[in-house]
Motif scaffolding. Structure first.
Motif, PDB file in Angstrom:
ATOM      1  N   ALA A  59     -24.480 -14.239  -8.261  1.00  0.00           N
ATOM      2  CA  ALA A  59     -23.227 -13.972  -8.972  1.00  0.00           C
ATOM      3  C   ALA A  59     -23.492 -13.733 -10.451  1.00  0.00           C
ATOM      4  CB  ALA A  59     -22.265 -15.152  -8.804  1.00  0.00           C
ATOM      5  N   ARG A  60     -24.443 -14.474 -11.009  1.00  0.00           N
ATOM      6  CA  ARG A  60     -24.772 -14.315 -12.416  1.00  0.00           C
ATOM      7  C   ARG A  60     -25.300 -12.905 -12.686  1.00  0.00           C
ATOM      8  NH1 ARG A  60     -29.377 -18.121 -14.771  1.00  0.00           N
ATOM      9  NH2 ARG A  60     -30.553 -17.068 -13.147  1.00  0.00           N
ATOM     10  N   ALA A  61     -26.133 -12.416 -11.757  1.00  0.00           N
ATOM     11  CA  ALA A  61     -26.671 -11.075 -11.936  1.00  0.00           C
ATOM     12  C   ALA A  61     -25.573 -10.025 -11.768  1.00  0.00           C
ATOM     13  CB  ALA A  61     -27.800 -10.828 -10.943  1.00  0.00           C
ATOM     14  N   LEU A  62     -24.682 -10.253 -10.806  1.00  0.00           N
ATOM     15  CA  LEU A  62     -23.627  -9.261 -10.540  1.00  0.00           C
ATOM     16  C   LEU A  62     -22.574  -9.259 -11.646  1.00  0.00           C
ATOM     17  CD1 LEU A  62     -23.088  -9.834  -6.728  1.00  0.00           C
ATOM     18  CD2 LEU A  62     -24.093  -7.809  -7.816  1.00  0.00           C
ATOM     19  N   ALA A  63     -22.415 -10.399 -12.324  1.00  0.00           N
ATOM     20  CA  ALA A  63     -21.330 -10.540 -13.290  1.00  0.00           C
ATOM     21  C   ALA A  63     -21.407  -9.506 -14.406  1.00  0.00           C
ATOM     22  CB  ALA A  63     -21.322 -11.950 -13.879  1.00  0.00           C
ATOM     23  N   VAL A  64     -22.617  -9.139 -14.783  1.00  0.00           N
ATOM     24  CA  VAL A  64     -22.735  -8.193 -15.895  1.00  0.00           C
ATOM     25  C   VAL A  64     -22.548  -6.761 -15.421  1.00  0.00           C
ATOM     26  CG1 VAL A  64     -24.230  -9.744 -17.187  1.00  0.00           C
ATOM     27  CG2 VAL A  64     -25.253  -8.038 -15.679  1.00  0.00           C
ATOM     28  N   ASP A  65     -22.232  -6.599 -14.134  1.00  0.00           N
ATOM     29  CA  ASP A  65     -22.018  -5.283 -13.541  1.00  0.00           C
ATOM     30  C   ASP A  65     -23.165  -4.319 -13.861  1.00  0.00           C
ATOM     31  OD1 ASP A  65     -20.808  -3.402 -12.020  1.00  0.00           O
ATOM     32  OD2 ASP A  65     -19.494  -2.667 -13.621  1.00  0.00           O
ATOM     33  N   PRO A  66     -24.375  -4.694 -13.446  1.00  0.00           N
ATOM     34  CA  PRO A  66     -25.530  -3.860 -13.796  1.00  0.00           C
ATOM     35  C   PRO A  66     -25.618  -2.641 -12.888  1.00  0.00           C
ATOM     36  CG  PRO A  66     -26.219  -5.652 -12.390  1.00  0.00           C
ATOM     37  CD  PRO A  66     -24.740  -5.812 -12.576  1.00  0.00           C
ATOM     38  N   GLU A  67     -26.356  -1.635 -13.343  1.00  0.00           N
ATOM     39  CA  GLU A  67     -26.590  -0.482 -12.474  1.00  0.00           C
ATOM     40  C   GLU A  67     -27.716  -0.793 -11.497  1.00  0.00           C
ATOM     41  OE1 GLU A  67     -27.579   2.442 -15.413  1.00  0.00           O
ATOM     42  OE2 GLU A  67     -25.883   1.745 -16.613  1.00  0.00           O
ATOM     43  N   VAL A  68     -28.649  -1.615 -11.960  1.00  0.00           N
ATOM     44  CA  VAL A  68     -29.810  -1.936 -11.142  1.00  0.00           C
ATOM     45  C   VAL A  68     -29.921  -3.441 -10.974  1.00  0.00           C
ATOM     46  CG1 VAL A  68     -32.319  -1.817 -11.004  1.00  0.00           C
ATOM     47  CG2 VAL A  68     -31.047   0.087 -12.004  1.00  0.00           C
ATOM     48  N   LEU A  69     -30.195  -3.860  -9.734  1.00  0.00           N
ATOM     49  CA  LEU A  69     -30.448  -5.282  -9.469  1.00  0.00           C
ATOM     50  C   LEU A  69     -31.911  -5.449  -9.106  1.00  0.00           C
ATOM     51  CD1 LEU A  69     -27.382  -6.306  -7.301  1.00  0.00           C
ATOM     52  CD2 LEU A  69     -28.097  -7.408  -9.419  1.00  0.00           C
ATOM     53  N   LEU A  70     -32.551  -6.428  -9.721  1.00  0.00           N
ATOM     54  CA  LEU A  70     -33.932  -6.732  -9.370  1.00  0.00           C
ATOM     55  C   LEU A  70     -33.946  -8.082  -8.665  1.00  0.00           C
ATOM     56  CD1 LEU A  70     -35.666  -5.813 -12.758  1.00  0.00           C
ATOM     57  CD2 LEU A  70     -35.231  -4.327 -10.799  1.00  0.00           C
ATOM     58  N   PHE A  71     -34.618  -8.142  -7.520  1.00  0.00           N
ATOM     59  CA  PHE A  71     -34.712  -9.406  -6.781  1.00  0.00           C
ATOM     60  C   PHE A  71     -36.180  -9.801  -6.714  1.00  0.00           C
ATOM     61  CE2 PHE A  71     -30.943  -7.316  -5.135  1.00  0.00           C
ATOM     62  CZ  PHE A  71     -30.029  -8.339  -4.987  1.00  0.00           C
ATOM     63  N   ASP A  72     -36.520 -10.973  -7.248  1.00  0.00           N
ATOM     64  CA  ASP A  72     -37.901 -11.421  -7.157  1.00  0.00           C
ATOM     65  C   ASP A  72     -38.009 -12.527  -6.118  1.00  0.00           C
ATOM     66  OD1 ASP A  72     -40.590 -11.904  -7.651  1.00  0.00           O
ATOM     67  OD2 ASP A  72     -40.139 -13.414  -9.168  1.00  0.00           O
ATOM     68  N   GLU A  73     -38.384 -12.164  -4.915  1.00  0.00           N
ATOM     69  CA  GLU A  73     -38.467 -13.123  -3.800  1.00  0.00           C
ATOM     70  C   GLU A  73     -37.293 -14.089  -3.809  1.00  0.00           C
ATOM     71  OE1 GLU A  73     -42.003 -14.655  -2.375  1.00  0.00           O
ATOM     72  OE2 GLU A  73     -43.303 -13.611  -3.786  1.00  0.00           O
ATOM     73  N   PRO A  74     -36.087 -13.600  -3.796  1.00  0.00           N
ATOM     74  CA  PRO A  74     -34.951 -14.492  -4.053  1.00  0.00           C
ATOM     75  C   PRO A  74     -34.738 -15.520  -2.956  1.00  0.00           C
ATOM     76  CG  PRO A  74     -34.169 -12.359  -3.341  1.00  0.00           C
ATOM     77  CD  PRO A  74     -35.657 -12.229  -3.512  1.00  0.00           C
TER      78      PRO A  74
END
Lengths: 378, 656
Positions: A191-206
């Motif tokens: 949710a923290r990553a999505l909150a900023v409404d980014p164009e790109v999401l990076l997942f590091d072994e989430p």
């Protein structure tokens, strides 16, 4: 079971501009990193470089494109450099050489302020160990990115609440991270990553730190959000089944280099080398290979009244159709007939699986029979 | 070993087994034992040679005459204190400023009157640490008053407050910088290390030189002494912040300032408060010692009483200090761990704070109106007479035994050792220091150790240094033997450990100064009470490190050894002690350093030697004597620390 979703199969992939383009990227850790790049040393293998200079090559001459809206998975064992690679994409780790282009702009030249803007608005990341702030409530963790942007409290709380609802954590806004389970903590991270409404999401072994059942839930969550939000994503994992499940395209990484980049089918159907073949050996091909991969043009005189299947249907799902009648299954995209898959084609795909298993079993028993001195498996 | 028990050899070819080792040969192979034997041998050979070829040479003129130079410097300082711009615009201003700060806080406490101070103190304790600590604080205040030590206690409190505020003001920013920059940390770490091995006594003389006698000097010394833990623990706190949280927030575009204020400081808060606690405790111990350079308050009360050998009076002030130390520790420790802080809803926090301040103000006002600003004399009660009576009774009872013990230690151990050290040619001791350094550490350790001992001679403090060294060696041996025995016992019995823990906790919060009081009560004055105080003072950390070290052994290794049929003794000697080695070596290091610090303070009860040099130098304005003695203490400290740390480091590299 879920078939691997392939939003952008090779055939209908738009050849538009990539969202992220990585070009000849290097990362070398150590004091004399600069003395390696651009000299003949860079052609040596990892161990030789470490011996000669004391430097560790983590990422080696890596190039790939990530297309808008796709989930690009980088898969490799621990120590293969995948976590370093993903950190180079927003310069959390400074690359030693090469370039990273976001929408065609080279982020290597960004100053600290511009780089912060990029991190605040364009690219957000989800971490293996969550990286939550233990002293803040869930909602304040989610709102952190908005807070550092300078957004007012009411506004950012409204947005954060929306995100918390979206990841299914409603009611836990005021919980502290240590009161949440691992899966819930990672939902906060998401949710923290999505909150900023980014164009790109990076997942590091989430999901590596999560229990298997929760991991499956979270993978579903990512697929659902991806369908809803259509972000571009780069996803790091060491788990092949996770890669196959989530990845539109998958890059296999080994010792800092990319060994093969392709769709799940390409990796399973045409492994580039023994390393990749070893990797995908235990994958059940009928769960991965689709009819599009097996189909051929209809032969003369073949009946064309068989059942229809979409191009992305996996082999396992057409077997019942083939068993029900003798006519080959027609592969159609809308109204166009792309090709057909007959019983023989499907059987061949299954048989290749079993041949491999059979050969291996034979080899094993041969080794076991080879003598007590041999170190064959017990 | 199979060969020991006589079980038949197995068919498989065994690796060549080491010769069966009895406990004696095993002991001989231990490096410390070898080193000790080698040193004894070295001395025996040289002494033997002298005995054969004539008498020992008289001591050579190793003294560089630094003392005289320093005396001249001091004369210059005294002559120019009110003329030189360095003093006129530098140290004097600082001195006046610090003095005013102490006076200001002291005045503030006086202005509050005793009821106001009690209400404010108890309220603060309750707000931070809950009812139990608040009740304890109330008792502490009552004891100050009842013993007639209210004024002194307030002066000490004012000194501590000033010094701690200054130490934190300097220490926390430095610590933050060191936590964020590896380079800066590497730059200041040697300075911090050095400051921490410097015994408290060595700080006094320079401060006296620059700031004269009195409270400002005491505040400076206390501040400087208390800074290292503030820096170190803050740096550690910042460093230990979850790197994942730092990375995640960086990835969301935090500026360095946002990272510090929103992530690192809040997450490091608890550990930093622990640093505050440590800073206060160090300030507490120094403020008492600083009575030697004119700090008023409770320390001065002990100092005066001890110099008159009045155990009863010393005990009164000592009790007040002990209670104050424990109170300060409990309150600040609770602020750090936060579990005992009463839960007050957020909206009530400000009103509660207001109510507390108001109550204190009302109490102060009421006291002023009633004219009861000072603790009522009728409520005072001296226990000095009673304690002295008790002490005499105790002396009648065990006086002969303690005297005999003291005499035996003095005649059979301490004096012979001192004779060997002081009668040896200086180069022999320097060579021995060098050899010990090489044996326990590297060539660098050897050079540092040898030079540190040589420096004691060059400073012209050779005899004092050897005297102090003999005391340290004897006390350290006693500390290590007792500490290891008790520590091993504690590690084997949970009940014993649980009983011991509160005692050790309390002992570790006490300022070293107060350990002198019971020692004097038991042994009178001289070197023996100083040794006894040093042993008692150094025991808690030794016991604790041994206990923790043995308990910290990998449980699977212990389980495996038990599964293979080890007896308890075998388990201890073959598994637990070897595995706990680095803790044990650290225990030795800590024990020796604390013994040194205390032996020097023992000069106040007649232990003589270097500590006497410092005290006498200060009392008689002999800067040369005081400063050279102080520097020689640092030299001894450096030698002892490097050699014992060298052993620990060797251990670490051997395992790496």
């Amino acid at each position: 079971m879920n078939s691997p979703t392939t939003e952008h199969p090779p055939s209908d992939r738009s050849d538009g501009d990539p969202k992220i383009a990585v070009h000849k990227l290097w990362k070398i850790f150590g004091r004399n990193a600069s003395s390696v790049l651009g000299t003949e040393l860079q052609d040596l293998d990892r161990d030789a470089i470490r011996e000669r200079t004391g430097c560790t090559v983590a990422v080696r001459d890596v190039s790939f494109d990530v297309l808008p809206g796709e989930i690009f998975v980088v898969m490799g064992l621990s120590g293969s450099g995948k976590s370093t690679l993903i950190r180079c994409l927003t310069r959390l780790i400074e690359p030693s050489g090469g370039e990273v282009l976001l929408d065609g702009a080279d982020i290597g030249g960004y100053g600290p302020q511009r780089l912060r803007e990029l991190r605040r608005h364009q690219v957000a990341m989800v971490f293996q160990h969550f990286g939550l702030l233990a002293h803040r409530k869930a909602i304040d963790n989610v709102a952190y990115g908005l807070e550092v942007r300078g957004m007012g409290r009411t506004e950012r709380y409204a947005r954060a609440r929306e995100m918390i609802d979206m990841v299914g954590l409603s009611g836990n806004e005021n919980a502290r991270p240590d009161q949440l389970s691992g899966g819930m903590q990672q939902r906060v991270g998401l949710a923290r990553a999505l909150a900023v409404d980014p164009e790109v999401l990076l997942f590091d072994e989430p999901f590596s730190a999560l229990d298997p059942l929760i991991r499956r839930d979270m993978q579903q969550e990512v697929l659902r959000l991806q369908q809803e939000l259509r972000k571009t994503a780069v996803f790091i994992t060491h788990d092949l089944s996770e890669a196959l499940k989530l990845g539109d395209r998958i890059a296999i990484m080994r010792d800092g280099e990319l060994v093969q980049v392709g769709t799940a089918e390409e990796l399973v159907g045409r492994p580039a080398d023994d390393y990749v073949r070893d990797f995908v050996e235990d994958v059940n091909r009928t769960d991965v290979l689709t009819v599009r991969w097996l189909m051929r043009p209809p032969r003369d005189g073949e009946p064309l009244d068989g059942p229809v299947a979409a191009p992305r249907t996996v082999v396992r799902d057409v077997v019942p159709l083939l068993a029900a009648g003798s006519a080959p299954v027609r592969v159609v995209d809308g109204d166009t007939l792309l090709g057909v898959v007959g019983r023989a084609d499907a059987l061949r795909a299954i048989a290749e699986d079993q041949t491999e298993d059979a050969t291996k079993a034979a080899a094993d028993s041969a080794a076991a029979a080879g003598g007590p001195t041999g170190d064959g498996r017990s | 070993m199979a060969t020991d028990t006589g079980t038949p050899q197995r068919a498989t070819p065994a690796a060549p087994a080491p010769p069966p080792a009895g406990p004696a040969t095993a002991l001989l192979r231990a490096r410390p034992v070898q080193a000790a034997l080698l040193t004894v041998l070295l001395f025996a050979v040289v002494f033997g040679a002298y005995a054969a070829f004539g008498s020992l040479p008289t001591r050579t003129g190793l003294d560089l005459g630094l003392g005289a130079q320093l005396d001249r410097l001091y004369a210059w300082v005294v002559a120019n204190r009110n003329a030189s711009p360095l003093f006129l615009y530098g140290f004097n201003y600082l001195s006046v400023g610090l003095g005013s700060a102490v006076i200001l806080i002291d005045q503030g406490l006086t202005l509050l009157t005793w009821p106001g101070v009690v209400v404010l103190g108890v309220f603060t304790a309750w707000r931070v640490a809950g009812w139990r600590v608040a009740a304890y604080v109330a008792v502490t205040f009552a004891v100050f008053g009842v013993l007639g030590l209210w004024e002194q206690a307030m002066t000490t409190l004012a000194l501590i407050t000033t010094s701690v505020l200054l130490a934190l003001l300097a220490g926390i920013p430095l610590g933050i910088a060191a936590g964020r920059s590896q380079r800066f940390y590497r730059l200041i770490r040697p300075v911090l290390d050095f400051m921490q091995i410097m015994p408290a006594f060595a700080y006094l003389m320079p401060a006296l030189l620059l700031f004269g006698i009195g409270n400002p000097s005491a505040a400076v010394v206390t501040t400087v002494y208390a800074i290292p833990p503030a820096v170190r623990i803050t740096a550690m706190a910042i460093r230990n912040v979850d790197p994942g949280a730092v990375e995640a927030t960086t990835s969301l575009g935090s500026t360095p300032w946002q990272l510090l204020t929103k992530v690192q400081l809040p997450l490091a808060k608890r550990t930093i408060l622990l640093g505050v606690n440590q800073t206060i405790m160090l300030a507490m111990s120094m403020v008492v010692i600083a009575s030697v350079i004119g700090a008023g308050g409770l320390g001065d009360a002990i100092y005066q009483a001890l110099s008159k050998a009045n155990v009863g009076q010393a005990m009164e002030a000592g009790l007040a200090i002990v209670l104050m130390a424990i109170a300060l520790d409990r309150v600040t420790a609770a602020a750090g761990d936060g579990t005992r802080t009463p839960a007050i809803p957020e909206r009530l926090r400000l009103p509660v704070l207001g109510a507390g301040v108001l109550a204190a103000a009302v109490a102060a006002l009421a006291a002023r109106l009633a004219g009861a600003t000072a603790w009522p004399a009728g409520w005072e009660l001296s226990i000095a007479g009673g304690v002295n009576w008790l002490n005499e009774a105790l002396q009648d009872l065990v006086g002969d035994a303690t005297k005999a013990l003291a005499g035996a230690t003095l005649n059979w151990v301490l004096d012979p050792l001192r004779a060997v050290l002081t009668d040896s040619p200086w180069w022999l001791v320097v060579i021995a220091a060098f050899v010990l350094g090489r044996l326990f550490g590297s060539w660098g350790t050897a050079l540092t150790g040898g030079f540190a001992i040589l420096a004691c001679g060059l400073l012209g403090a050779w005899e004092f240094s050897m005297d102090t060294l003999s005391q340290v060696l004897v006390a350290a041996l006693a500390t290590v033997v007792i500490g290891f025995a008790v520590g091993i016992l504690a590690s084997r019995s949970d009940t014993f450990a649980a009983l011991l823990r509160p005692l050790l906790d309390a002992m570790q919060t006490l300022p070293p100064f107060v350990y002198l009081i019971p020692a004097v009560a038991l042994f009178g004055v001289g070197r023996i009470p100083a040794l006894a105080a040093a042993v008692i003072y150094a025991l808690p950390p030794v016991i604790r490190l041994v206990d923790d070290g043995i308990r910290g052994c990998s449980p699977s290794a212990v389980e495996a050894a038990v599964a293979q049929g080890s007896s308890r003794w075998q388990l201890l000697t073959k598994v637990q002690l070897p595995l706990a080695r680095s803790s044990l070596l650290l225990a030795v290091n800590q024990g020796i350093m604390m013994v040194l610090a205390m032996v020097v303070i023992g000069a106040l009860v007649g232990a003589g030697a270097l500590g006497y040099g410092v005290v006498f130098g200060m009392a008689q304005n002999l800067l040369g004597l005081g400063l050279t003695s102080g520097l020689a203490i640092v030299g001894l400290g450096l030698f002892l620390d490097r050699v014992t740390q060298g052993a620990a480091r060797q251990e670490r590299t051997a395992h790496a």
